[in-house]
Design a protein around this motif. Structure first.
Motif, PDB file in Angstrom:
ATOM      1  N   SER A 137       2.624   1.327  -4.783  1.00  0.00           N
ATOM      2  CA  SER A 137       3.194   0.202  -3.768  1.00  0.00           C
ATOM      3  C   SER A 137       3.842   1.133  -3.121  1.00  0.00           C
ATOM      4  CB  SER A 137       3.269  -0.854  -4.127  1.00  0.00           C
ATOM      5  OG  SER A 137       4.641  -1.592  -2.635  1.00  0.00           O
ATOM      6  N   ILE A 138       5.566   1.697  -4.186  1.00  0.00           N
ATOM      7  CA  ILE A 138       6.166   2.968  -3.464  1.00  0.00           C
ATOM      8  C   ILE A 138       5.797   4.002  -3.448  1.00  0.00           C
ATOM      9  CG2 ILE A 138       8.068   4.146  -4.606  1.00  0.00           C
ATOM     10  CD1 ILE A 138       8.657   1.941  -6.468  1.00  0.00           C
ATOM     11  N   LEU A 139       4.429   4.831  -3.489  1.00  0.00           N
ATOM     12  CA  LEU A 139       3.970   5.345  -2.825  1.00  0.00           C
ATOM     13  C   LEU A 139       2.991   5.155  -1.634  1.00  0.00           C
ATOM     14  CD1 LEU A 139       2.094   6.852  -6.056  1.00  0.00           C
ATOM     15  CD2 LEU A 139       3.880   8.189  -5.210  1.00  0.00           C
ATOM     16  N   ALA A 140       2.383   3.922  -1.426  1.00  0.00           N
ATOM     17  CA  ALA A 140       2.104   3.691  -0.179  1.00  0.00           C
ATOM     18  C   ALA A 140       2.983   3.292   0.988  1.00  0.00           C
ATOM     19  CB  ALA A 140       1.345   2.350   0.144  1.00  0.00           C
TER      20      ALA A 140
ATOM     21  N   ALA B 260       2.184  -0.017   5.951  1.00  0.00           N
ATOM     22  CA  ALA B 260       2.288  -1.110   6.320  1.00  0.00           C
ATOM     23  C   ALA B 260       1.526  -2.146   5.747  1.00  0.00           C
ATOM     24  CB  ALA B 260       1.479  -1.812   8.065  1.00  0.00           C
ATOM     25  N   PHE B 261       0.631  -1.937   4.851  1.00  0.00           N
ATOM     26  CA  PHE B 261       0.101  -2.609   4.091  1.00  0.00           C
ATOM     27  C   PHE B 261       0.678  -3.014   2.473  1.00  0.00           C
ATOM     28  CE2 PHE B 261      -2.759  -2.914   6.770  1.00  0.00           C
ATOM     29  CZ  PHE B 261      -1.883  -4.113   7.630  1.00  0.00           C
ATOM     30  N   SER B 262       1.702  -1.951   2.287  1.00  0.00           N
ATOM     31  CA  SER B 262       2.439  -2.149   0.845  1.00  0.00           C
ATOM     32  C   SER B 262       2.004  -3.009   0.355  1.00  0.00           C
ATOM     33  CB  SER B 262       3.482  -0.561   0.940  1.00  0.00           C
ATOM     34  OG  SER B 262       4.621  -1.656   1.327  1.00  0.00           O
ATOM     35  N   THR B 263       2.348  -4.338   0.453  1.00  0.00           N
ATOM     36  CA  THR B 263       3.059  -5.349  -0.149  1.00  0.00           C
ATOM     37  C   THR B 263       1.784  -6.131  -0.531  1.00  0.00           C
ATOM     38  OG1 THR B 263       4.456  -6.039   1.463  1.00  0.00           O
ATOM     39  CG2 THR B 263       4.314  -7.954  -0.025  1.00  0.00           C
ATOM     40  N   PHE B 264       1.010  -5.885   0.129  1.00  0.00           N
ATOM     41  CA  PHE B 264      -0.711  -6.311  -0.651  1.00  0.00           C
ATOM     42  C   PHE B 264      -0.850  -5.652  -1.271  1.00  0.00           C
ATOM     43  CE2 PHE B 264      -0.238  -7.830   3.658  1.00  0.00           C
ATOM     44  CZ  PHE B 264      -0.197  -9.383   3.321  1.00  0.00           C
ATOM     45  N   ILE B 265      -1.210  -4.025  -1.428  1.00  0.00           N
ATOM     46  CA  ILE B 265      -1.159  -3.437  -1.861  1.00  0.00           C
ATOM     47  C   ILE B 265      -1.138  -3.232  -3.569  1.00  0.00           C
ATOM     48  CG2 ILE B 265      -1.523  -1.388  -2.572  1.00  0.00           C
ATOM     49  CD1 ILE B 265      -1.547  -0.095  -0.032  1.00  0.00           C
TER      50      ILE B 265
ATOM     51  N   GLY C 199      -0.594   7.296   3.983  1.00  0.00           N
ATOM     52  CA  GLY C 199      -1.109   6.892   5.749  1.00  0.00           C
ATOM     53  C   GLY C 199      -0.512   5.741   6.573  1.00  0.00           C
ATOM     54  N   ALA C 200      -0.580   5.462   7.687  1.00  0.00           N
ATOM     55  CA  ALA C 200       0.721   4.715   8.495  1.00  0.00           C
ATOM     56  C   ALA C 200      -0.313   3.012   7.781  1.00  0.00           C
ATOM     57  CB  ALA C 200      -0.051   4.502   9.735  1.00  0.00           C
ATOM     58  N   TYR C 201      -1.637   3.126   7.571  1.00  0.00           N
ATOM     59  CA  TYR C 201      -1.993   1.631   7.681  1.00  0.00           C
ATOM     60  C   TYR C 201      -1.864   0.980   6.041  1.00  0.00           C
ATOM     61  CZ  TYR C 201      -4.506   1.041  11.344  1.00  0.00           C
ATOM     62  OH  TYR C 201      -4.944   0.908  13.154  1.00  0.00           O
TER      63      TYR C 201
END
Length: 73
Positions: free
Chosen positions: A8-11, A22-27, A17-19
């Motif tokens: 999540s931190i890397l996302a 934006a969705f790092s919480t769900f990741i 990327g951008a998407y």
């Protein structure tokens, strides 16, 4: 949890990327749920007098999460 947090931190930093940023919480929620195993309700995990009424079988199934959608502005 450490794996989910790291991904999540890397996302969130924009590495994927951008998407994914934006969705790092769900990741983070995905790997956390996969590695944590089945989630029991509070009745079965905390209640001593519940008698395991909410358990339906010997094991838990997969947790299905909805796919996030992206709205263009």
């Amino acid at each position: 949890m450490v794996i989910a947090s790291t991904v999540s931190i890397l996302a969130f930093s924009g590495l994927f990327g951008a998407y994914p940023e934006a969705f790092s919480t769900f990741i983070a929620a995905g790997p956390a749920l996969v590695t944590a195993g089945p989630v029991r309700s509070l009745c079965c995990s905390l209640g001593a007098t519940c008698g395991d009424v909410c358990r339906k079988g010997p094991g838990g199934g997969a947790v299905v999460l909805p796919m996030p959608s992206v709205r263009r502005v």
